[in-house]
Design an enzyme around this catalytic site. Structure first.
Site, PDB file in Angstrom:
ATOM      1  N   PRO A   1       0.797  -1.221   0.000  1.00  0.00           N
ATOM      2  CA  PRO A   1       0.000   0.000   0.000  1.00  0.00           C
ATOM      3  C   PRO A   1       0.831   1.273   0.000  1.00  0.00           C
ATOM      4  O   PRO A   1       1.837   1.378   0.718  1.00  0.00           O
ATOM      5  CB  PRO A   1      -0.798  -0.078   1.307  1.00  0.00           C
ATOM      6  CG  PRO A   1      -0.813  -1.516   1.668  1.00  0.00           C
ATOM      7  CD  PRO A   1       0.407  -2.137   1.074  1.00  0.00           C
ATOM      8  N   ASN A   2       0.372   2.217  -0.820  1.00  0.00           N
ATOM      9  CA  ASN A   2       0.908   3.590  -0.900  1.00  0.00           C
ATOM     10  C   ASN A   2       2.259   3.690  -1.611  1.00  0.00           C
ATOM     11  O   ASN A   2       2.744   4.798  -1.841  1.00  0.00           O
ATOM     12  CB  ASN A   2       1.008   4.238   0.502  1.00  0.00           C
ATOM     13  CG  ASN A   2      -0.345   4.347   1.172  1.00  0.00           C
ATOM     14  OD1 ASN A   2      -1.281   4.873   0.569  1.00  0.00           O
ATOM     15  ND2 ASN A   2      -0.493   3.833   2.376  1.00  0.00           N
TER      16      ASN A   2
ATOM     17  N   ARG B   1       4.857  11.073  -2.273  1.00  0.00           N
ATOM     18  CA  ARG B   1       4.535  10.783  -0.875  1.00  0.00           C
ATOM     19  C   ARG B   1       5.735  11.078   0.029  1.00  0.00           C
ATOM     20  O   ARG B   1       6.793  10.438  -0.127  1.00  0.00           O
ATOM     21  CB  ARG B   1       4.217   9.278  -0.820  1.00  0.00           C
ATOM     22  CG  ARG B   1       3.975   8.751   0.524  1.00  0.00           C
ATOM     23  CD  ARG B   1       3.913   7.222   0.499  1.00  0.00           C
ATOM     24  NE  ARG B   1       3.645   6.760   1.827  1.00  0.00           N
ATOM     25  CZ  ARG B   1       3.944   5.555   2.261  1.00  0.00           C
ATOM     26  NH1 ARG B   1       4.509   4.672   1.470  1.00  0.00           N
ATOM     27  NH2 ARG B   1       3.679   5.227   3.499  1.00  0.00           N
TER      28      ARG B   1
ATOM     29  N   TYR C   1      10.814   9.135   1.859  1.00  0.00           N
ATOM     30  CA  TYR C   1      10.851   8.029   0.899  1.00  0.00           C
ATOM     31  C   TYR C   1      11.611   8.345  -0.395  1.00  0.00           C
ATOM     32  O   TYR C   1      11.771   7.461  -1.237  1.00  0.00           O
ATOM     33  CB  TYR C   1       9.420   7.580   0.580  1.00  0.00           C
ATOM     34  CG  TYR C   1       8.675   7.065   1.804  1.00  0.00           C
ATOM     35  CD1 TYR C   1       9.126   5.934   2.479  1.00  0.00           C
ATOM     36  CD2 TYR C   1       7.548   7.722   2.301  1.00  0.00           C
ATOM     37  CE1 TYR C   1       8.469   5.460   3.609  1.00  0.00           C
ATOM     38  CE2 TYR C   1       6.885   7.253   3.438  1.00  0.00           C
ATOM     39  CZ  TYR C   1       7.360   6.131   4.077  1.00  0.00           C
ATOM     40  OH  TYR C   1       6.707   5.658   5.198  1.00  0.00           O
TER      41      TYR C   1
ATOM     42  N   ASN D   1       8.422  -5.069  -0.393  1.00  0.00           N
ATOM     43  CA  ASN D   1       8.232  -3.945   0.517  1.00  0.00           C
ATOM     44  C   ASN D   1       6.734  -3.929   0.832  1.00  0.00           C
ATOM     45  O   ASN D   1       5.935  -3.469   0.019  1.00  0.00           O
ATOM     46  CB  ASN D   1       8.659  -2.614  -0.109  1.00  0.00           C
ATOM     47  CG  ASN D   1       8.512  -1.469   0.881  1.00  0.00           C
ATOM     48  OD1 ASN D   1       7.846  -1.602   1.916  1.00  0.00           O
ATOM     49  ND2 ASN D   1       9.119  -0.341   0.561  1.00  0.00           N
TER      50      ASN D   1
ATOM     51  N   ALA E   1       2.810  -0.494   5.011  1.00  0.00           N
ATOM     52  CA  ALA E   1       2.250  -0.561   6.361  1.00  0.00           C
ATOM     53  C   ALA E   1       1.809  -1.973   6.755  1.00  0.00           C
ATOM     54  O   ALA E   1       1.682  -2.275   7.952  1.00  0.00           O
ATOM     55  CB  ALA E   1       1.074   0.406   6.474  1.00  0.00           C
TER      56      ALA E   1
ATOM     57  N   HIS F   1       3.554  -4.051   9.522  1.00  0.00           N
ATOM     58  CA  HIS F   1       3.326  -3.905  10.963  1.00  0.00           C
ATOM     59  C   HIS F   1       1.985  -4.483  11.408  1.00  0.00           C
ATOM     60  O   HIS F   1       1.694  -4.495  12.600  1.00  0.00           O
ATOM     61  CB  HIS F   1       3.391  -2.423  11.340  1.00  0.00           C
ATOM     62  CG  HIS F   1       4.489  -1.682  10.637  1.00  0.00           C
ATOM     63  ND1 HIS F   1       5.818  -1.961  10.863  1.00  0.00           N
ATOM     64  CD2 HIS F   1       4.470  -0.716   9.673  1.00  0.00           C
ATOM     65  CE1 HIS F   1       6.562  -1.173  10.081  1.00  0.00           C
ATOM     66  NE2 HIS F   1       5.763  -0.420   9.358  1.00  0.00           N
TER      67      HIS F   1
ATOM     68  N   ASP G   1       1.208 -15.229   7.027  1.00  0.00           N
ATOM     69  CA  ASP G   1       0.790 -16.619   6.814  1.00  0.00           C
ATOM     70  C   ASP G   1       0.964 -17.025   5.351  1.00  0.00           C
ATOM     71  O   ASP G   1       1.374 -18.151   5.057  1.00  0.00           O
ATOM     72  CB  ASP G   1      -0.667 -16.804   7.245  1.00  0.00           C
ATOM     73  CG  ASP G   1      -0.830 -16.797   8.767  1.00  0.00           C
ATOM     74  OD1 ASP G   1       0.192 -16.891   9.480  1.00  0.00           O
ATOM     75  OD2 ASP G   1      -1.980 -16.695   9.234  1.00  0.00           O
TER      76      ASP G   1
ATOM     77  N   GLU H   1      12.882  -8.689   2.699  1.00  0.00           N
ATOM     78  CA  GLU H   1      11.975  -7.617   3.117  1.00  0.00           C
ATOM     79  C   GLU H   1      12.723  -6.293   2.971  1.00  0.00           C
ATOM     80  O   GLU H   1      13.843  -6.159   3.477  1.00  0.00           O
ATOM     81  CB  GLU H   1      11.574  -7.850   4.580  1.00  0.00           C
ATOM     82  CG  GLU H   1      10.706  -6.758   5.165  1.00  0.00           C
ATOM     83  CD  GLU H   1      10.419  -6.968   6.665  1.00  0.00           C
ATOM     84  OE1 GLU H   1      10.659  -8.087   7.192  1.00  0.00           O
ATOM     85  OE2 GLU H   1       9.983  -6.001   7.305  1.00  0.00           O
TER      86      GLU H   1
ATOM     87  N   HIS I   1      12.623  -1.955   3.129  1.00  0.00           N
ATOM     88  CA  HIS I   1      11.985  -0.685   3.484  1.00  0.00           C
ATOM     89  C   HIS I   1      12.897   0.436   3.054  1.00  0.00           C
ATOM     90  O   HIS I   1      14.108   0.378   3.312  1.00  0.00           O
ATOM     91  CB  HIS I   1      11.736  -0.586   4.992  1.00  0.00           C
ATOM     92  CG  HIS I   1      10.873  -1.695   5.491  1.00  0.00           C
ATOM     93  ND1 HIS I   1       9.523  -1.732   5.260  1.00  0.00           N
ATOM     94  CD2 HIS I   1      11.180  -2.844   6.142  1.00  0.00           C
ATOM     95  CE1 HIS I   1       9.028  -2.846   5.769  1.00  0.00           C
ATOM     96  NE2 HIS I   1      10.015  -3.545   6.300  1.00  0.00           N
TER      97      HIS I   1
ATOM     98  N   SER J   1      12.792   3.489   4.247  1.00  0.00           N
ATOM     99  CA  SER J   1      13.191   4.206   5.467  1.00  0.00           C
ATOM    100  C   SER J   1      13.716   3.208   6.493  1.00  0.00           C
ATOM    101  O   SER J   1      13.446   2.002   6.398  1.00  0.00           O
ATOM    102  CB  SER J   1      11.986   4.960   6.027  1.00  0.00           C
ATOM    103  OG  SER J   1      10.960   4.048   6.404  1.00  0.00           O
TER     104      SER J   1
ATOM    105  N   ARG K   1      11.990   5.344  13.442  1.00  0.00           N
ATOM    106  CA  ARG K   1      10.737   6.093  13.266  1.00  0.00           C
ATOM    107  C   ARG K   1       9.780   5.818  14.439  1.00  0.00           C
ATOM    108  O   ARG K   1      10.205   5.396  15.504  1.00  0.00           O
ATOM    109  CB  ARG K   1      10.143   5.739  11.899  1.00  0.00           C
ATOM    110  CG  ARG K   1      11.098   6.101  10.757  1.00  0.00           C
ATOM    111  CD  ARG K   1      10.496   5.849   9.409  1.00  0.00           C
ATOM    112  NE  ARG K   1       9.300   6.650   9.209  1.00  0.00           N
ATOM    113  CZ  ARG K   1       8.405   6.417   8.249  1.00  0.00           C
ATOM    114  NH1 ARG K   1       8.602   5.405   7.405  1.00  0.00           N
ATOM    115  NH2 ARG K   1       7.345   7.186   8.133  1.00  0.00           N
TER     116      ARG K   1
ATOM    117  N   ARG L   1       6.201   1.371  14.066  1.00  0.00           N
ATOM    118  CA  ARG L   1       6.898   0.817  12.881  1.00  0.00           C
ATOM    119  C   ARG L   1       8.071  -0.083  13.268  1.00  0.00           C
ATOM    120  O   ARG L   1       8.717  -0.680  12.411  1.00  0.00           O
ATOM    121  CB  ARG L   1       7.424   1.949  11.990  1.00  0.00           C
ATOM    122  CG  ARG L   1       6.337   2.795  11.381  1.00  0.00           C
ATOM    123  CD  ARG L   1       6.920   3.815  10.405  1.00  0.00           C
ATOM    124  NE  ARG L   1       6.033   4.944  10.264  1.00  0.00           N
ATOM    125  CZ  ARG L   1       4.997   5.002   9.406  1.00  0.00           C
ATOM    126  NH1 ARG L   1       4.767   4.016   8.572  1.00  0.00           N
ATOM    127  NH2 ARG L   1       4.225   6.065   9.355  1.00  0.00           N
TER     128      ARG L   1
HETATM  129  C1  DQA Z   1       7.912   1.482   4.414  1.00  0.00           C
HETATM  130  C2  DQA Z   1       7.847   1.704   5.936  1.00  0.00           C
HETATM  131  C3  DQA Z   1       6.453   1.462   6.468  1.00  0.00           C
HETATM  132  O1  DQA Z   1       6.412   1.711   7.870  1.00  0.00           O
HETATM  133  C4  DQA Z   1       5.462   2.404   5.794  1.00  0.00           C
HETATM  134  O2  DQA Z   1       4.144   2.136   6.238  1.00  0.00           O
HETATM  135  C5  DQA Z   1       5.544   2.334   4.302  1.00  0.00           C
HETATM  136  C6  DQA Z   1       6.866   2.288   3.675  1.00  0.00           C
HETATM  137  C7  DQA Z   1       9.284   1.886   3.836  1.00  0.00           C
HETATM  138  O3  DQA Z   1       9.548   1.524   2.689  1.00  0.00           O
HETATM  139  O4  DQA Z   1      10.069   2.568   4.485  1.00  0.00           O
HETATM  140  O5  DQA Z   1       4.541   2.418   3.601  1.00  0.00           O
HETATM  141  O6  DQA Z   1       7.725   0.105   4.154  1.00  0.00           O
END
Ligand code: DQA
Length: 151
Positions: A14-15, A22, A27, A79, A82, A85, A92, A103, A105, A107, A112, A116
């Site tokens: 997401p996002n 954003r 980011y 990635n 959110a 978390h 699963d 995995e 990220h 950031s 943070r 997170r």
């Molecule tokens: C993220 C870190 C997550 O906490 C956040 O919700 C994201 C981006 C990152 O790439 O730093 O959407 O996964």
């Protein structure tokens, strides 16, 4: 006999489709398309095929992981945004897979907000890369491609 070309899926949650717009101070300025285009170039000399998937919907990502399970994919870079978390469902689903999973990220989630700091995936993936911005995707591809090419 020539080995079959290895396939790695890059999944973004997401996002992450809003990268570039954003919170660029967190980011970065690159869009997801730019980051994925760089990965496509990087994959050529590594001799791996990449598949890409982004969704803002938890269930759609779970469905994609099920498809990947049926397709015998060689590696996953994810990635989860959110969902990292919050999503027991994603955890699963990933537990179905036996291939290496990185995995990622952009950031450093540990620097943070405290919500997170906990990843529900960290203890089931091969490894985690965070805090290096878009370079984290390149680092992950180098690691996972070499790992699966050597296996
Ligand atoms: C993220 C870190 C997550 O906490 C956040 O919700 C994201 C981006 C990152 O790439 O730093 O959407 O996964």
């Amino acid at each position: 006999m020539k080995q079959k070309t290895k396939k790695i899926y890059v999944i973004n949650g997401p996002n992450l489709n809003m990268l570039g717009k954003r919170e660029p101070q967190i980011y970065g300025a690159l869009t997801l398309d730019q980051i994925m285009a760089d990965l496509t170039q990087q994959a050529i000399p590594l001799g791996v095929d990449l598949g890409f998937f982004q969704s803002n919907h938890e269930g759609a990502i779970v469905d994609k992981v099920h498809e990947i399970f049926e397709e015998n994919i060689d590696g996953i870079m994810i990635n989860p945004g959110a969902l990292t978390h919050t999503s027991v469902a994603l955890r699963d689903a990933l537990l179905l897979l036996s291939c290496p999973i990185v995995e990622i990220h952009l950031s450093n989630i540990y620097k943070r907000e405290s919500f997170r700091h906990k990843s529900l995936l960290a203890d089931i993936v091969t490894g985690q890369i965070c805090g290096f911005g878009h370079y984290g995707y390149q680092m992950a591809l180098t690691a996972i491609a070499n790992m699966i090419n050597e296996s």
